[in-house]
Design an enzyme around this catalytic site. Structure first.
Site, PDB file in Angstrom:
ATOM      1  N   SER A   1       0.841  -1.184   0.000  1.00  0.00           N
ATOM      2  CA  SER A   1       0.000   0.000   0.000  1.00  0.00           C
ATOM      3  C   SER A   1       0.882   1.241   0.000  1.00  0.00           C
ATOM      4  O   SER A   1       1.858   1.297   0.749  1.00  0.00           O
ATOM      5  CB  SER A   1      -0.913   0.007   1.235  1.00  0.00           C
ATOM      6  OG  SER A   1      -1.774   1.133   1.212  1.00  0.00           O
TER       7      SER A   1
ATOM      8  N   HIS B   1      -2.359   7.297  -4.693  1.00  0.00           N
ATOM      9  CA  HIS B   1      -2.547   6.154  -3.799  1.00  0.00           C
ATOM     10  C   HIS B   1      -2.606   4.891  -4.647  1.00  0.00           C
ATOM     11  O   HIS B   1      -3.124   4.893  -5.767  1.00  0.00           O
ATOM     12  CB  HIS B   1      -3.862   6.293  -3.019  1.00  0.00           C
ATOM     13  CG  HIS B   1      -4.383   4.999  -2.477  1.00  0.00           C
ATOM     14  ND1 HIS B   1      -5.378   4.277  -3.116  1.00  0.00           N
ATOM     15  CD2 HIS B   1      -4.029   4.285  -1.382  1.00  0.00           C
ATOM     16  CE1 HIS B   1      -5.638   3.182  -2.421  1.00  0.00           C
ATOM     17  NE2 HIS B   1      -4.829   3.158  -1.380  1.00  0.00           N
TER      18      HIS B   1
ATOM     19  N   GLU C   1       1.273   3.205  13.094  1.00  0.00           N
ATOM     20  CA  GLU C   1       2.106   4.131  12.329  1.00  0.00           C
ATOM     21  C   GLU C   1       2.046   3.822  10.840  1.00  0.00           C
ATOM     22  O   GLU C   1       2.070   4.731  10.000  1.00  0.00           O
ATOM     23  CB  GLU C   1       3.552   4.097  12.829  1.00  0.00           C
ATOM     24  CG  GLU C   1       3.755   4.732  14.191  1.00  0.00           C
ATOM     25  CD  GLU C   1       3.384   6.207  14.237  1.00  0.00           C
ATOM     26  OE1 GLU C   1       3.602   6.897  13.224  1.00  0.00           O
ATOM     27  OE2 GLU C   1       2.871   6.660  15.275  1.00  0.00           O
ATOM     28  N   SER C   2       1.992   2.531  10.512  1.00  0.00           N
ATOM     29  CA  SER C   2       1.911   2.148   9.103  1.00  0.00           C
ATOM     30  C   SER C   2       0.543   2.465   8.515  1.00  0.00           C
ATOM     31  O   SER C   2       0.426   2.885   7.361  1.00  0.00           O
ATOM     32  CB  SER C   2       2.217   0.649   8.949  1.00  0.00           C
ATOM     33  OG  SER C   2       3.530   0.357   9.376  1.00  0.00           O
TER      34      SER C   2
ATOM     35  N   GLY D   1      -3.508  -3.803  13.520  1.00  0.00           N
ATOM     36  CA  GLY D   1      -2.382  -3.465  12.656  1.00  0.00           C
ATOM     37  C   GLY D   1      -1.470  -2.438  13.305  1.00  0.00           C
ATOM     38  O   GLY D   1      -1.801  -1.841  14.340  1.00  0.00           O
ATOM     39  N   ARG D   2      -0.345  -2.209  12.678  1.00  0.00           N
ATOM     40  CA  ARG D   2       0.617  -1.245  13.205  1.00  0.00           C
ATOM     41  C   ARG D   2       0.126   0.165  12.904  1.00  0.00           C
ATOM     42  O   ARG D   2       0.033   0.573  11.738  1.00  0.00           O
ATOM     43  CB  ARG D   2       1.989  -1.484  12.580  1.00  0.00           C
ATOM     44  CG  ARG D   2       3.081  -0.558  13.112  1.00  0.00           C
ATOM     45  CD  ARG D   2       4.439  -0.963  12.545  1.00  0.00           C
ATOM     46  NE  ARG D   2       5.501  -0.161  13.119  1.00  0.00           N
ATOM     47  CZ  ARG D   2       6.007   0.944  12.533  1.00  0.00           C
ATOM     48  NH1 ARG D   2       5.538   1.362  11.379  1.00  0.00           N
ATOM     49  NH2 ARG D   2       6.984   1.616  13.115  1.00  0.00           N
TER      50      ARG D   2
ATOM     51  N   ASN E   1      -2.682   0.269  -4.148  1.00  0.00           N
ATOM     52  CA  ASN E   1      -2.694  -0.887  -3.259  1.00  0.00           C
ATOM     53  C   ASN E   1      -2.901  -2.139  -4.097  1.00  0.00           C
ATOM     54  O   ASN E   1      -3.718  -2.148  -5.016  1.00  0.00           O
ATOM     55  CB  ASN E   1      -3.829  -0.741  -2.230  1.00  0.00           C
ATOM     56  CG  ASN E   1      -3.986  -1.970  -1.359  1.00  0.00           C
ATOM     57  OD1 ASN E   1      -4.790  -2.842  -1.651  1.00  0.00           O
ATOM     58  ND2 ASN E   1      -3.213  -2.021  -0.292  1.00  0.00           N
TER      59      ASN E   1
END
Length: 300
Positions: free
Chosen positions: A88, A102, A262-263, A259-260, A104
């Site tokens: 992504s 963007h 920051e990501s 999920g993380r 993905n």
């Protein structure tokens, strides 16, 4: 299939980040390797405060484990294990003359209680969000998308373009997030398309990303702009943030599967404005953009 696609996105991340660093000429991507306690992890790469790119992320992840309850409801299934991997990216340029982009590309598997694959699909796409509308740029982006689609099925471009216009729609604003591109999801094996066929299609779309975006950046990055145009960019970025936090399935999936953070939130631009009841001046370039966003256009 999952191993093959994961190896592909590893390579694609390298290819895209290397090219974007070359275009920027100053900034480099910072890399974080992270793990998810429930299973899996990823490789996040973020670029900031560059000559061309104000902020951007090109992230890959491969996560697995028990499907969270919120996702069970979304997929209308009971308890199940899953695997999901994908790349992504979101790139926010410094200049308001250069569009945000963007993209993905992802693959998903679901398993029964003895580990057999009971469902699998591909998804993805790419879309462009300009702040000032250059019609030749929109046509270039869409033509690149169509060329890839036409290699696989002459109906794909129009179908996935319409799905993109529908998906990236800020319903609470009654306008599109940008000028679209491609969006496809739940691409499963059929008599017409095997999973191998879908893999070939998705990887070709990914391989065409730089061709779709970089020529636009090169053409617009050195154009002059005024502070008022930077303000307009930041107001429009506010609409981008609204979509990602209210409507975007990928953001919601990441948040609901631990999920993380920051990501997940790397898609948010660093400088944004919300101006009360803002409307562009009649007949301005800003109004021209809004008119297109309120009624998506066929660019080809």
């Amino acid at each position: 299939m999952k191993d093959k696609f994961y190896q592909y996105i590893l390579q694609l991340q390298d290819q895209i980040t290397s090219k974007l660093e070359e275009v920027d000429g100053v900034a480099k991507f910072h890399e974080d390797i992270w793990t998810r306690p429930e299973g899996g992890g990823g490789r996040t790469r973020v670029i900031e405060n560059g000559n061309v790119f104000e902020k951007g992320g090109v992230n890959i992840s491969a996560v697995h484990g028990q499907l969270p309850e919120a996702m069970q409801k979304m997929f209308h299934v009971g308890e199940a294990d899953f695997f999901a991997c994908g790349l992504s990216l979101v790139i926010h340029p410094k200049s308001p003359m250069v569009p945000t982009v963007h993209a993905n590309w992802r693959y998903f598997e679901m398993y029964d209680d003895i580990g057999n694959v009971i469902n699998s699909w591909f998804g993805g796409g790419q879309d462009l969000t300009p702040y000032y509308l250059f019609e030749e740029d929109a046509k270039h982006f869409h033509q690149t998308c169509k060329t890839v689609c036409d290699k696989h099925n002459p109906e794909f471009y129009l179908k996935f373009k319409k799905q993109c216009d529908a998906y990236f729609w800020n319903a609470h604003r009654n306008e599109a997030r940008g000028i679209g591109g491609l969006f496809f999801d739940y691409c499963k094996a059929t008599d017409a398309m095997s999973m191998q066929d879908w893999c070939h299609f998705v990887t070709e779309v990914g391989n065409g990303f730089l061709e779709a975006y970089v020529p636009i950046v090169e053409k617009r990055k050195d154009l002059p702009y005024a502070s008022e145009q930077k303000t307009w960019q930041e107001i429009r970025r506010g609409r981008y943030v609204e979509f990602n936090l209210v409507h975007d399935k990928g953001t919601l999936f990441g948040l609901k599967t631990n999920g993380r953070i920051e990501s997940i939130l790397m898609s948010l631009p660093p400088h944004v404005q919300w101006v009360y009841d803002h409307h562009p001046e009649a007949g301005s370039d800003e109004e021209k953009l809004i008119q297109v966003l309120e009624k998506p256009k066929d660019w080809i």
